[in-house]
Design a protein around this motif. Structure first.
Motif, short mmCIF file in Angstrom:
data_model
loop_
_atom_site.label_atom_id
_atom_site.label_comp_id
_atom_site.label_asym_id
_atom_site.label_seq_id
_atom_site.Cartn_x
_atom_site.Cartn_y
_atom_site.Cartn_z
N THR A 105 0.83 -1.21 0.00
CA THR A 105 0.00 0.00 0.00
C THR A 105 0.86 1.26 0.00
N ILE A 106 1.88 1.29 0.84
CA ILE A 106 2.76 2.45 0.91
C ILE A 106 3.51 2.64 -0.41
N LEU A 107 4.09 1.58 -0.93
CA LEU A 107 4.90 1.68 -2.14
C LEU A 107 4.05 2.12 -3.34
N GLU A 108 2.89 1.51 -3.50
CA GLU A 108 2.03 1.86 -4.63
C GLU A 108 1.48 3.28 -4.50
N SER A 109 1.09 3.67 -3.29
CA SER A 109 0.58 5.02 -3.08
C SER A 109 1.65 6.06 -3.40
N SER A 110 2.87 5.81 -2.93
CA SER A 110 3.96 6.75 -3.20
C SER A 110 4.25 6.86 -4.69
N PHE A 111 4.29 5.72 -5.36
CA PHE A 111 4.59 5.72 -6.79
C PHE A 111 3.57 6.51 -7.58
N HIS A 112 2.29 6.27 -7.31
CA HIS A 112 1.24 6.93 -8.10
C HIS A 112 1.09 8.40 -7.74
N MET A 113 1.29 8.75 -6.48
CA MET A 113 1.22 10.18 -6.12
C MET A 113 2.36 10.96 -6.75
N LYS A 114 3.55 10.39 -6.75
CA LYS A 114 4.66 11.06 -7.42
C LYS A 114 4.41 11.17 -8.92
N LEU A 115 3.75 10.17 -9.48
CA LEU A 115 3.47 10.17 -10.91
C LEU A 115 2.44 11.23 -11.29
N VAL A 116 1.46 11.44 -10.42
CA VAL A 116 0.34 12.33 -10.74
C VAL A 116 0.59 13.75 -10.26
N ILE A 117 0.96 13.90 -8.99
CA ILE A 117 1.09 15.25 -8.42
C ILE A 117 2.53 15.58 -8.02
N GLN A 118 3.48 14.70 -8.33
CA GLN A 118 4.91 14.91 -8.05
C GLN A 118 5.19 15.19 -6.57
N ASN A 119 4.37 14.62 -5.69
CA ASN A 119 4.55 14.82 -4.26
C ASN A 119 3.90 13.66 -3.51
N ASP A 120 4.63 13.08 -2.56
CA ASP A 120 4.07 11.96 -1.79
C ASP A 120 3.92 12.29 -0.31
N SER A 121 3.77 13.56 0.01
CA SER A 121 3.68 13.96 1.41
C SER A 121 2.40 13.47 2.08
N MET A 122 1.36 13.16 1.29
CA MET A 122 0.11 12.69 1.86
C MET A 122 0.04 11.17 1.98
N VAL A 123 1.10 10.48 1.58
CA VAL A 123 1.08 9.02 1.59
C VAL A 123 0.84 8.45 2.99
N PRO A 124 1.55 8.90 4.05
CA PRO A 124 1.29 8.31 5.38
C PRO A 124 -0.16 8.44 5.83
N GLY A 125 -0.75 9.62 5.66
CA GLY A 125 -2.13 9.81 6.07
C GLY A 125 -3.10 9.00 5.22
N PHE A 126 -2.86 9.01 3.90
CA PHE A 126 -3.73 8.25 3.00
C PHE A 126 -3.65 6.76 3.30
N ALA A 127 -2.44 6.25 3.52
CA ALA A 127 -2.26 4.83 3.81
C ALA A 127 -2.92 4.46 5.14
N ALA A 128 -2.80 5.34 6.13
CA ALA A 128 -3.42 5.07 7.43
C ALA A 128 -4.94 4.97 7.32
N VAL A 129 -5.53 5.85 6.54
CA VAL A 129 -6.98 5.80 6.34
C VAL A 129 -7.38 4.51 5.65
N LEU A 130 -6.67 4.14 4.59
CA LEU A 130 -6.98 2.92 3.85
C LEU A 130 -6.81 1.68 4.73
N ILE A 131 -5.77 1.68 5.55
CA ILE A 131 -5.52 0.53 6.42
C ILE A 131 -6.62 0.39 7.46
N LEU A 132 -6.95 1.47 8.14
CA LEU A 132 -7.93 1.40 9.22
C LEU A 132 -9.34 1.15 8.72
N ARG A 133 -9.70 1.75 7.59
CA ARG A 133 -11.09 1.64 7.12
C ARG A 133 -11.35 0.39 6.29
N GLU A 134 -10.34 -0.13 5.61
CA GLU A 134 -10.61 -1.23 4.70
C GLU A 134 -9.61 -2.38 4.80
#
Length: 239
Positions: free
Chosen positions: A48-77
């Motif tokens: 989840t972390i690796l894929e989120s970082s890769f795609h965020m860097k690809l789309v918005i050139q920034n992965d600063s939201m990866v920890p928060g996004f991954a935490a939400v995905l982990i806890l909710r699903e």
């Protein structure tokens, strides 16, 4: 299935209360499943972390939201669903084969002749044990996932523990953990009910036991996905 649900519901409140059997089944569900669930959810968190970082860097050139996004995905699903699917394949298959074997060897008929209710003896302790065990495993899986995500964020993304926790705090709430536990309890309730249903209706022979086991894993997995959608949709209105 409706008849089994009704009998099981009334059996929960009807004596005798089989505490020993409940404790044995809780040990089987929670303790014996712990290692494989922790192992699998760790890798799920890393992916989840690796894929989120890769795609965020690809789309918005920034992965600063990866920890928060991954935490939400982990806890909710992620953690609860992965845990439930692993539990369905391990515990559900075991229950279906056990009850199915008792069915074809006429052990269930023997219980009835002895005046023992098969629902109260077989289904109720397994249902309660799965609910309790799945709830506990959901919490463990969530904590393990978050810890694994934090470690891979440090080693791969360069985020410190404080940065990860700060980002996670902005995205998640305490109610996410409560909702995850509710999901885990619902998933845990489905598994023994489906397993015992196919076990009680098992056909004769080894092929019948194999078919009951296969049907249990398939139907329980589908039920978990459907219930996850229903609960996620319901919880989305409570934020």
């Amino acid at each position: 299935m409706i008849h089994l649900l009704a009998d099981t519901f009334f059996g929960i409140f009807s004596p005798p209360f089989r505490r020993k059997e409940f404790l044995q089944q809780t040990y089987f569900v929670a303790n014996r499943s712990l290692v494989i669930i922790v192992f699998c959810v760790c890798f799920a968190a890393v992916v989840t972390i690796l894929e989120s970082s890769f795609h965020m860097k690809l789309v918005i050139q920034n992965d600063s939201m990866v920890p928060g996004f991954a935490a939400v995905l982990i806890l909710r699903e992620l953690a609860a669903v992965v845990m439930a699917l692993l539990l369905a394949s391990r515990v559900g298959a075991g229950y279906a084969s056990e009850v199915g074997t008792m069915r074809i060897t006429e052990q269930i008929d023997a219980l009835k002749m002895l005046g023992i209710d098969p629902i109260n003896y077989l289904v109720v302790p397994r249902l309660l044990a799965c609910i309790v065990g799945a709830t506990i495993l959901t919490v463990v899986a969530n904590m393990t996932c978050l810890f694994s995500a934090m470690l891979i964020s440090q080693s791969y993304l360069g985020y410190t523990t404080g940065m990860f926790l700060s980002s996670m705090h902005r995205f998640i709430q305490f109610k996410d953990i409560i909702f995850a536990m509710i999901k885990g309890a619902c998933f845990g309730a489905v598994i023994p009910l489906v397993a015992c249903y196919f076990g009680f209706n098992c056909e004769q022979g080894a092929e019948g036991v194999g078919k009951a086991t296969t049907n249990t894993v398939v139907i329980a997995s589908i039920a978990i996905i459907v219930i996850d959608f229903v609960l996620s949709y319901t919880f989305s209105h409570l934020y």
